[in-house]
Design an enzyme around this catalytic site. Structure first.
Site, PDB file in Angstrom:
ATOM      1  N   LYS A  78      22.101   4.344   1.624  1.00 45.32           N
ATOM      2  CA  LYS A  78      21.042   3.332   1.607  1.00 45.32           C
ATOM      3  C   LYS A  78      19.985   3.648   2.663  1.00 45.32           C
ATOM      4  O   LYS A  78      20.326   4.064   3.782  1.00 45.32           O
ATOM      5  CB  LYS A  78      21.658   1.955   1.850  1.00 45.32           C
ATOM      6  N   SER A 158      20.737  -6.499  -1.334  1.00 46.89           N
ATOM      7  CA  SER A 158      19.615  -5.583  -1.151  1.00 46.89           C
ATOM      8  C   SER A 158      19.968  -4.111  -1.376  1.00 46.89           C
ATOM      9  O   SER A 158      19.085  -3.271  -1.421  1.00 46.89           O
ATOM     10  CB  SER A 158      19.070  -5.734   0.271  1.00 46.89           C
ATOM     11  N   SER A 182      24.723  -8.310   0.126  1.00 44.29           N
ATOM     12  CA  SER A 182      23.883  -7.163  -0.203  1.00 44.29           C
ATOM     13  C   SER A 182      24.624  -5.927  -0.696  1.00 44.29           C
ATOM     14  O   SER A 182      23.993  -4.995  -1.182  1.00 44.29           O
ATOM     15  CB  SER A 182      23.022  -6.784   1.007  1.00 44.29           C
TER      16      SER A 182
END
Length: 469
Positions: A78, A158, A182
């Site tokens: 990420k 996210s 997330s």
């Protein structure tokens, strides 16, 4: 037709590369080819590591006895986690020139175990703590991530790019981060496994933060076995993260048949938003599979439910300014504080704040003083409702885990700092569904064993139709 390499999960692929049945370069090329073919549509990856093939060649030169547990595994990270030589953008165009010189400790451990880093995964900008109402999976740096099951479906956030990439087989597994949902949200929305570990089990050093009380990295994978494999490598103390020094690494060896004799509490109508028909159908499938596996189910309710008024943000608003400023102070080419981020966004709103920055304003409006009474009271309330009068009484009664419909329990587990894992339950109307399992602090291995048995009984992970087939 899909490359057969792409059909192997992480544990099987690492076994093949360690034995020499498959080279790290072959695995890396297979995934890079697919990533380049489909990322233009899915926008799951912000930056591709152009050195990935060279890294794979170096791994192939290692003798078998020096090959680590992740040897040759193509992973995505990420884009709020530091990877040396690649930008860490947190999805913001303001951060595209921020290229860390060193890896975050969790990344260094993945590399040392033999992982090949394909690049950086897209995310909801600033890990979805920029504003209210921003679509999941949107960032200025990466655009709008698309769910491979259908362009009209939510990607979750996210860690949107991480979830999409695993489901679309752009990588064998990915690393996301979570403050409150997330990892779990994109994993469930894309029909794969997502683990939010006990907070502190994986060090947060080198990760763009929201909240030191709740932040954690974690794996998004095709199986619970793969999640345990990645977690076993990333877990462990780091001198720069006090929370990581307080936790022993649990036994992450998965035990087949763990559902036999397990005591599972079922929360059918948890507080918050109503449970949908699709979520009830998903929950029913999971309950049947748990019973078939030998688990005993108990209907339970969450204590002090009437005192919960949704996802309260006071703790995150206070900690974000404090924690982000500490990270940005080390940025050489980019904003050096939250105030500079806000100022730059305000100077070019059309390009830099398409959906506003209300949460950035709110956080900057605090003094960043974690000794303030309002912050201390908010944090104490969170712990009281999530732990003391929340999850702890249920676990003290002998339950091994709690089962939630959909994602209804993610915020409670996040505030408590306890581990949760999402398990796919199939499709409803063409969209992935799942259930959430939450355990007490440090029960990550036990929780993954339960999830592994449940996942097998539910038919495992399915993959979306391949547009190239």
């Amino acid at each position: 037709m899909p490359d057969p390499v792409l059909d192997l999960d992480a544990a099987s692929l690492s076994g093949a590369t360690r034995r020499g049945d498959l080279t790290a370069l072959e695995a890396t090329r297979a995934y890079l080819s697919r990533l380049r073919a489909h990322n233009g549509r899915l926008r799951a990856v912000i930056t591709v590591n152009e050195g990935a093939e060279a890294d794979a060649v170096r791994l192939d030169a290692l003798p078998p006895e020096r090959r680590g547990p992740l040897h040759g595994l193509p992973l995505l990270i990420k884009d709020n986690i530091d990877v040396a030589g690649l930008p860490t953008t947190a999805g913001s165009l303001l951060m595209t020139r921020h290229v860390p010189e060193g890896d975050a400790p969790l990344v260094a451990r993945l590399r040392a175990a033999g992982a090949v880093l394909l690049g950086k995964a897209n995310l909801t900008e600033w890990a979805n703590f920029m504003t209210l109402g921003m679509p999941n999976g949107y960032s200025g740096a990466g655009g709008q991530t698309v769910n491979p099951w259908g362009e009209g479906l939510d990607t979750g956030g996210s860690s949107s790019g991480s979830g999409v990439a695993v489901a679309a087989r752009l990588c064998v597994a990915a690393v996301g981060t979570e403050t409150s949902g997330s990892i779990l949200s994109p994993a469930q929305q894309n029909g794969v496994i997502g683990l939010k570990p006990t907070v502190g089990l994986i060090p947060r050093t080198g990760v763009v933060p929201i909240s030191h009380s709740q932040d954690t990295a974690g794996p998004i994978t095709r199986s619970a076995r793969d999640a345990a494999l990645l977690l076993s490598v990333m877990a462990g103390p780091d001198d720069a993260d006090p929370a990581s020094r307080r936790l022993p690494v649990p036994n992450l060896t998965l035990r087949p048949g763990s559902l036999t004799g397990a005591e599972i509490g079922v929360l059918r109508d948890p507080p918050g938003s109503p449970v949908t028909d699709a979520e009830r159908a998903s929950l029913a499938r999971a309950e049947a599979a748990l019973r078939d596996g030998g688990a005993t189910l108990h209907d339970v309710t969450l204590p002090a439910a009437d005192e919960r008024s949704g996802w309260r943000l006071e703790v995150l608003v206070y900690e974000f300014r404090h924690d982000l400023n500490a990270y940005l102070a080390g940025v050489r080419d980019g904003p050096r504080s939250l105030a500079e981020v806000i100022e730059a966004n305000d100077a070019d709103p059309e390009r830099l704040q398409r959906y506003g920055q209300t949460l950035l304003y709110a956080s900057q409006g605090t003094r960043g003083d974690l000794g303030e009474r309002a912050y201390r009271e908010a944090r104490a309330r969170d712990l009281d409702l999530s732990r003391t009068r929340g999850l702890d009484p249920l676990f003290a009664g002998g339950l091994d885990a709690l089962l939630w419909p959909g994602l209804h329990g993610y915020a409670v587990g996040a505030k408590a700092g306890y581990p949760s894992v999402t398990v796919p339950t199939g499709l409803e109307g063409g969209a992935p569904t799942g259930v959430l399992l939450t355990g007490p602090a440090g029960s990550d291995g036990r929780l993954l064993s339960l999830a592994a048995d449940l996942n097998v009984r539910l038919g495992g992970v399915q993959f979306p139709p391949d547009p190239s087939a």
